[in-house]
Motif scaffolding. Structure first.
Motif, short mmCIF file in Angstrom:
data_model
loop_
_atom_site.label_atom_id
_atom_site.label_comp_id
_atom_site.label_asym_id
_atom_site.label_seq_id
_atom_site.Cartn_x
_atom_site.Cartn_y
_atom_site.Cartn_z
N LEU A 378 0.89 -1.02 0.19
CA LEU A 378 0.21 -0.03 0.41
C LEU A 378 0.90 1.17 0.16
O LEU A 378 1.15 1.86 -1.17
CB LEU A 378 -0.75 0.07 1.03
CG LEU A 378 -1.92 -0.97 0.83
CD1 LEU A 378 -2.50 -0.75 2.39
CD2 LEU A 378 -2.84 -0.60 0.42
N GLN A 379 2.03 1.08 0.49
CA GLN A 379 2.14 2.56 1.35
C GLN A 379 3.31 3.16 0.02
O GLN A 379 3.67 4.59 -0.66
CB GLN A 379 3.56 2.48 2.26
CG GLN A 379 3.58 2.60 3.19
CD GLN A 379 3.75 2.22 4.52
OE1 GLN A 379 5.23 1.38 4.48
NE2 GLN A 379 3.75 2.31 5.59
N PRO A 380 3.98 2.29 -1.47
CA PRO A 380 3.87 3.50 -2.62
C PRO A 380 3.31 3.71 -3.50
O PRO A 380 3.32 4.79 -4.06
CB PRO A 380 4.51 2.23 -3.33
CG PRO A 380 4.71 0.91 -2.40
CD PRO A 380 4.50 0.96 -1.11
N LEU A 381 2.03 3.23 -3.24
CA LEU A 381 0.53 4.04 -3.73
C LEU A 381 0.37 5.25 -3.12
O LEU A 381 -0.19 6.03 -4.64
CB LEU A 381 -0.26 3.10 -3.91
CG LEU A 381 0.14 1.39 -4.04
CD1 LEU A 381 -1.68 1.04 -3.97
CD2 LEU A 381 0.23 1.87 -5.55
N ILE A 382 1.09 5.97 -2.15
CA ILE A 382 0.20 7.45 -2.02
C ILE A 382 1.93 8.11 -1.65
O ILE A 382 1.80 9.35 -1.16
CB ILE A 382 -0.27 7.03 -0.44
CG1 ILE A 382 1.09 6.62 0.23
CG2 ILE A 382 -1.78 6.55 0.33
CD1 ILE A 382 1.24 6.88 1.87
N GLN A 383 2.48 7.17 -2.65
CA GLN A 383 4.18 8.63 -2.30
C GLN A 383 4.09 9.90 -3.43
O GLN A 383 3.79 9.64 -4.77
CB GLN A 383 5.09 7.65 -2.74
CG GLN A 383 5.49 6.37 -1.43
CD GLN A 383 5.41 6.96 0.01
OE1 GLN A 383 6.42 8.12 -0.33
NE2 GLN A 383 4.22 6.85 0.61
N GLY A 384 4.61 11.19 -2.95
CA GLY A 384 4.41 12.57 -3.33
C GLY A 384 3.39 13.20 -3.30
O GLY A 384 2.02 13.01 -3.53
N GLU A 385 3.30 14.51 -3.68
CA GLU A 385 2.06 15.24 -4.33
C GLU A 385 2.32 16.38 -5.21
O GLU A 385 4.40 16.17 -5.34
CB GLU A 385 2.27 16.56 -2.62
CG GLU A 385 2.16 15.76 -1.22
CD GLU A 385 3.23 14.86 -0.86
OE1 GLU A 385 4.47 15.30 -1.13
OE2 GLU A 385 2.64 13.74 -0.67
N GLN A 386 2.18 16.38 -6.36
CA GLN A 386 1.98 17.10 -7.47
C GLN A 386 1.45 19.12 -6.83
O GLN A 386 0.92 19.24 -6.09
CB GLN A 386 1.01 16.68 -8.18
CG GLN A 386 1.69 17.24 -9.72
CD GLN A 386 -0.12 17.14 -10.40
OE1 GLN A 386 -1.30 16.78 -10.80
NE2 GLN A 386 0.82 15.75 -11.67
#
Length: 409
Positions: A378-386
């Motif tokens: 799960l955790q990789p899927l929420i990474q980063g902000e645009q």
């Protein structure tokens, strides 16, 4: 049949606009003819309510990529079996012929992929040179054949952040035993309920208790676990999937049963659990139901989710130009750390109307939580902000004005 058509189907997401914008750009670079889009899903195709997506100005296309809701309109209308409604098939055929559409892109979930599969059959039945490509989309993450579906990562990120903040608030006010319940979407699958484990809470706070649709809800045992938690913490946090069921197979709370589309309109599971705890334990219980908020929070979208939403569109155009049909673009995970993935394709017949459940092997039924393997997924899927465009303190979400196409009767 030189032109193409795109439509969205089912519930929208925070990043479906990114898919639409990327498809338009990819078609302009690689595709043939004009790309039309149907407003409000299949019903827009049936009513010939089409817009000229190819003529959408670049500035408006950029805005489309950063707004929630898709900017085009979706719908729940599905293509019925030919034997049940031959007139519907004939109408679709007539609109496709009138606009010389030879490629259709269907952006949706498992029910929408069934419609896409039927469109392949429609082309065969009426001897049309028709290519049909599915693009995955669902916040429920219940599409088979793909590692994840665009929309899920952003919904999970929003719910996890919201829970982190609300749990802090609840803990600050818990001068005596009390419960906060977050009810999340998920008719039959508990992917979104995992926000209870993804949310990063301090060790000083009790870990959230998660109720999954995949596990039978035992009210008596749950009350005992909540009561036991009060021995060490005054604040108890729960995440309740709307589709939890009891041992008799019935939804714990259900507003009505849909006669079409196969989707029950659920809601109230959180309030039902709250009533149970109030009655059995006499404690104060707060319930929050994010409803549309969890699928519309573009301001907190996952950059990974956005990248995948764009990539499936780009790959769809490549598949069409290669002459492929009857497939859905899927996302294949290559590694967890560092997270790596690529796009491929899978036959529509392998995934249409199939539902991908949260693996029970990943559920810790004793702790009402999930395993380390689940978190690694799960955790990789929420990474980063645009970077988001803001104006006067608010996200800038303009209305998308689409170039119209003459209506064909």
């Amino acid at each position: 049949m030189k032109n193409a058509l795109y439509f969205q189907s089912g519930g929208v997401t925070a990043v479906i606009g990114a898919t639409a914008a990327a498809l338009i750009e990819a078609h302009q670079r690689q595709g043939q003819g004009t790309l039309y889009a149907a407003e409000n899903g299949l019903s827009g195709l049936l009513d010939a309510h089409l817009v000229n997506a190819s003529a959408l100005p670049p500035a408006m296309r950029q805005a489309l990529s950063q707004i929630p809701g898709g900017g085009l309109g979706s719908g729940r209308t599905l293509l019925q079996a030919y034997e049940d409604n031959p007139e519907q098939w004939q109408r679709v055929r007539d609109v496709l012929l009138a606009h010389e559409v030879g490629t259709i892109y269907v952006n949706g979930g498992n029910g929408s992929m069934d419609t896409a599969a039927k469109l392949v059959e429609l082309g065969q039945r009426f001897n049309l040179p028709l290519k049909v490509i599915g693009l995955p989309k669902t916040i429920d993450n219940d599409l088979e054949g793909t590692d994840t579906s665009p929309g899920f990562g952003s919904a999970l990120k929003y719910l996890s952040v919201s829970l982190m903040e609300a749990a802090r608030d609840h803990c600050a006010m818990a001068t005596k035993p009390s419960v906060f319940i977050l009810e999340v979407m998920g008719r039959h699958t508990g992917w979104l309920a995992t926000c209870g484990a993804v949310a990063r809470l301090p060790a000083e706070m009790a870990s959230p208790l998660i109720l999954f649709p995949e596990v039978v809800f035992d009210p008596e045992r749950f009350v005992q676990v909540v009561q036991a938690s009060f021995k060490t913490h005054k604040a108890c946090i729960c995440v309740v999937s709307e589709g939890i069921r009891t041992a008799d197979g019935q939804f714990y709370a259900q507003q009505n049963t849909a006669s079409h589309y196969g989707h029950e309109q659920l809601g109230g599971a959180g309030f039902s659990v709250a009533s149970l705890l109030r009655a059995q334990l006499g404690v104060k219980v707060h319930v929050a139901v994010p409803d549309y908020l969890q699928r519309a929070a573009r301001h907190l979208a996952s950059a990974t989710d956005i990248a995948q939403a764009e990539a499936v569109a780009q790959h769809a155009v490549q598949l069409a130009e290669q002459g492929q049909s009857g497939v859905m673009v899927n996302i294949v995970r290559d590694a967890n750390t560092p997270y790596a993935w690529h796009c491929d394709s899978i036959p529509l017949t392998d995934i249409a109307n199939r539902e991908r459940l949260f693996p029970t092997a990943w559920i810790d039924q004793n702790a009402y939580s999930i395993s380390a393997d689940a978190l690694a997924y799960l955790q990789p899927l929420i990474q980063g902000e645009q970077q988001q465009h803001w104006h006067e303190g608010l996200p800038n979400y303009p209305w998308v004005s689409w170039p119209k196409v003459c209506v064909t009767s």
